[in-house]
Enzyme design. Structure first.
Site, short mmCIF file in Angstrom:
data_model
loop_
_atom_site.label_atom_id
_atom_site.label_comp_id
_atom_site.label_asym_id
_atom_site.label_seq_id
_atom_site.Cartn_x
_atom_site.Cartn_y
_atom_site.Cartn_z
CE LYS A 90 -1.74 2.82 3.01
NZ LYS A 90 -1.77 4.04 2.18
N GLY A 114 6.80 5.73 8.06
CA GLY A 114 5.85 6.84 8.18
C GLY A 114 6.08 7.56 9.50
CB SER A 115 4.06 10.04 11.28
OG SER A 115 2.86 9.31 11.39
N GLY A 131 3.15 4.92 13.40
CA GLY A 131 3.99 3.76 13.71
C GLY A 131 3.58 3.08 15.01
CD GLU A 147 13.67 2.17 9.26
OE1 GLU A 147 14.05 3.25 9.76
OE2 GLU A 147 14.31 1.11 9.38
CB CYS A 171 12.78 10.30 8.06
SG CYS A 171 13.82 9.37 6.92
CD GLU A 173 9.29 13.90 11.23
OE1 GLU A 173 8.18 13.37 11.39
OE2 GLU A 173 10.24 13.31 10.69
P1 NAD Z 1 2.00 8.75 7.78
O1 NAD Z 1 2.32 8.04 9.03
O2 NAD Z 1 0.88 9.72 7.79
O3 NAD Z 1 1.64 7.71 6.62
C1 NAD Z 1 2.56 6.71 6.21
C2 NAD Z 1 1.77 5.59 5.54
O4 NAD Z 1 0.95 4.97 6.52
C3 NAD Z 1 0.83 6.06 4.42
O5 NAD Z 1 0.82 5.09 3.39
C4 NAD Z 1 -0.52 6.09 5.14
O6 NAD Z 1 -1.62 5.96 4.25
C5 NAD Z 1 -0.40 4.89 6.06
N1 NAD Z 1 -1.28 4.89 7.23
C6 NAD Z 1 -1.81 5.96 7.87
N2 NAD Z 1 -2.57 5.54 8.92
C7 NAD Z 1 -2.50 4.19 8.93
C8 NAD Z 1 -3.05 3.17 9.77
N3 NAD Z 1 -3.84 3.48 10.81
N4 NAD Z 1 -2.78 1.89 9.49
C9 NAD Z 1 -1.97 1.57 8.46
N5 NAD Z 1 -1.42 2.47 7.62
C10 NAD Z 1 -1.67 3.77 7.86
O7 NAD Z 1 3.35 9.44 7.29
P2 NAD Z 1 3.57 10.38 6.03
O8 NAD Z 1 3.05 11.74 6.33
O9 NAD Z 1 3.10 9.71 4.78
O10 NAD Z 1 5.18 10.43 5.95
C11 NAD Z 1 5.97 11.32 6.67
C12 NAD Z 1 6.53 10.65 7.90
O11 NAD Z 1 7.30 9.51 7.51
C13 NAD Z 1 7.49 11.54 8.66
O12 NAD Z 1 7.25 11.40 10.04
C14 NAD Z 1 8.85 10.98 8.30
O13 NAD Z 1 9.86 11.25 9.24
C15 NAD Z 1 8.54 9.54 8.18
N6 NAD Z 1 9.57 8.86 7.37
C16 NAD Z 1 10.44 8.02 8.01
C17 NAD Z 1 11.46 7.40 7.28
C18 NAD Z 1 12.46 6.50 7.93
O14 NAD Z 1 13.10 5.74 7.22
N7 NAD Z 1 12.64 6.53 9.25
C19 NAD Z 1 11.55 7.63 5.91
C20 NAD Z 1 10.64 8.48 5.31
C21 NAD Z 1 9.64 9.09 6.05
#
Ligand code: NAD
Length: 499
Positions: A181, A234-235, A239, A256, A290, A390
């Protein structure tokens, strides 16, 4: 500055059991170019039922794919890497169109995609495990690896090609079917990669692509007990939810998450290099990384010179449409991202942080139409919210430190621990920093960004759980089985009081 033509349009679909199709409710979502707000494509919206169908298919595909000899699986990925490399420019352009980063930066991302595939193709034929001698004669012990099973992969939007591939490549090539996804904001790059992988000869059902909402498709994947491993990027907030759902099944997981990464500039640093690193790691991808250096901790003896030169260099950055030649920083990915930056700039001002540059919006037609925000530098102290949360945009804060020990304390005084960096010409300081800094990756004389595929990457503290890339990816996507073989023919049993 002439905006290049960008009329191509992609209508992305789901892929389930080798068939490209619409979601079960027939919904479609527009995908916007963040620089112009033009619609560059649409994506079919998956549902919970689609996610379930995708897991059904992946489960059916598991045995055959896992049993394929590694060189056969590798052949598919050799072809895939060739396709991506041949079409790297097309991929880069698509990344810029839907995510906004300048074309040159998107080119680095696109080349990282095929580099990653080639690295993991090699890994599949090695599948290193260990042989450790048994304590007994005529007995052998060793560890073998097997594919882990159906993998759920959920990715964010900021590196729409690279981040999916960091996990797709190892999971698939090591024998696991995947339900993938992507982020709803940037599904087109992911869709292209999925199409090219099918073209390379991946058997039907091994990769299933279900774009859709996190609360719908994402949760449906995580709630399915047939999913044996999950990779989530993701965030931190999401997470934690993902970890709760994974805990139900005690499945393999790698998380991550976010970062608030310090770049320390020691008084003995090469300032030309430190300023270049601060610029790139704070403002590339408009700070939406990130690993972005969102806190720059500077030793006081060089603060004035660093401040003046860093601000002057930042003010020279060309901000605009990433497809235009000479543009060095693009827009935020969407209105939510821009709104978050506006909010935190307001908070910074209220907290009393000093604006050194930026912090006021563009007024020209082009940039006030897109989601642009100027590169912004505050000076403040570490307990301000702008230094703790962040922001995920082109905003960084200079934080003065009286001495290097204070700089380490400041760097560590945050709930995140993804990456950290120091600029110094003092070998001892460099090594001390490696010991002192609480981060999954520490850089000496490099900004806290830019990782290589053959070594592990991941966060400490609230920045994540587990590691990806390198050998860590092999651990994530295999189960280890320890084997004991007794060939003594002596009927030896274990701990025998009855011998
Ligand atoms: P997000 O957490 O909003 O979304 C990430 C993914 O999770 C998306 O595909 C989203 O649709 C999905 N998602 C959202 N809610 C969910 C749920 N309840 N269950 C399952 N999936 C769900 O993050 P974002 O705004 O897309 O990305 C930015 C964040 O990602 C920042 O915090 C950034 O630091 C982090 N990030 C981390 C790394 C790393 O390697 N550590 C790399 C890139 C981005």
């Amino acid at each position: 500055m002439a905006t290049q033509d960008h009329t191509e349009r992609i209508d992305a679909q789901l892929l389930i059991d080798g068939e490209f199709r619409e979601g079960q409710d027939g919904g479609r979502v527009d995908v916007e170019n963040p620089a112009t707000r033009d619609i560059v494509g649409t994506v079919a919206e998956g549902t919970e039922a689609d996610a379930e169908a995708a897991v059904d298919t992946a489960e059916d595909a598991l045995a055959e794919w896992a049993d394929r000899p590694a060189p056969d699986r590798a052949d598919v990925f050799h072809r895939f890497a060739d396709i991506v490399e041949e079409r790297q420019d097309e991929l880069a352009r698509l990344i810029t169109l839907e995510e906004g980063k300048p074309l040159e930066e998107a080119g680095y991302e696109a080349s990282n995609v095929h580099t990653t595939i080639r690295y993991f193709v090699g890994e599949t034929r090695r599948m290193r495990s260990s042989v450790t001698p048994s304590d007994q004669d005529h007995k052998q012990t060793y560890v073998k690896r097997e594919p882990v099973g159906v993998v759920g992969l959920i990715t964010p939007w900021n590196f729409p090609g690279m981040l999916p591939m960091w996990n797709l490549a190892p999971a698939l090539v090591l024998g696991n079917p995947v339900v993938f996804k992507p982020a709803t904001t940037t599904p087109l790059t992911a869709f292209r990669l999925v199409e090219w992988l099918q073209e390379a000869g991946l058997p039907d059902g091994v990769l299933n692509f279900v774009p859709g909402g996190g609360a719908t498709v994402g949760e449906a994947i995580l709630q399915d007990d047939r999913v044996e491993a999950v990779s989530f990027t993701g965030s931190t907030a999401t997470g934690k939810r993902v970890a709760q759902l994974n805990a139900q099944f005690l499945r393999h997981q790698v998380l991550e998450l976010g970062g608030k990464n310090p770049l320390i500039v020691a008084e003995d640093a090469n300032l030309d290099q430190a300023i270049g690193a601060a610029l790139w790691s704070s403002f590339s991808n408009a700070g939406q990384k990130c690993t972005a250096s969102s806190r720059i901790v500077v030793e006081e003896p060089i603060l004035e010179e660093f401040r003046e030169r860093f601000v002057a260099t930042t003010e020279e950055l060309t901000v605009g449409n990433g497809l235009d030649e000479g543009v060095e920083m693009g827009p935020l990915v969407d209105e939510d991202g821009l709104e978050k930056v506006r909010k935190y700039v307001g908070i910074g001002k209220e907290e009393g942080a000093e604006v050194l540059t930026g912090a006021s919006e563009f007024e020209d037609d082009e940039r006030s139409t897109g989601h642009f925000y100027p590169p912004t530098i505050f000076e403040g102290h570490n307990d301000m919210r702008i230094c703790q949360d962040e922001i995920f945009g082109p905003v960084t804060t200079l934080i003065p430190a009286a001495d290097i020990e204070t700089a380490y304390d400041i760097a560590n005084d945050v709930r995140y621990g993804l990456s950290a960096a120091i600029y110094t010409t003092d070998l001892k300081k460099g090594h001390d920093a490696i010991d002192e800094l609480e981060a999954g990756t520490v850089f000496v004389n490099q900004g806290p960004v830019g990782v290589e595929v053959q070594v592990p990457f991941g966060g400490m503290k609230e920045s994540g759980y587990g590691r990806e890339l390198g050998q860590a990816a092999v651990d994530n996507y295999t189960k280890q089985k320890t084997v004991y073989i007794d060939y003594s023919d002596e009927g030896r049993y274990w701990y025998l009081p009855w011998d």
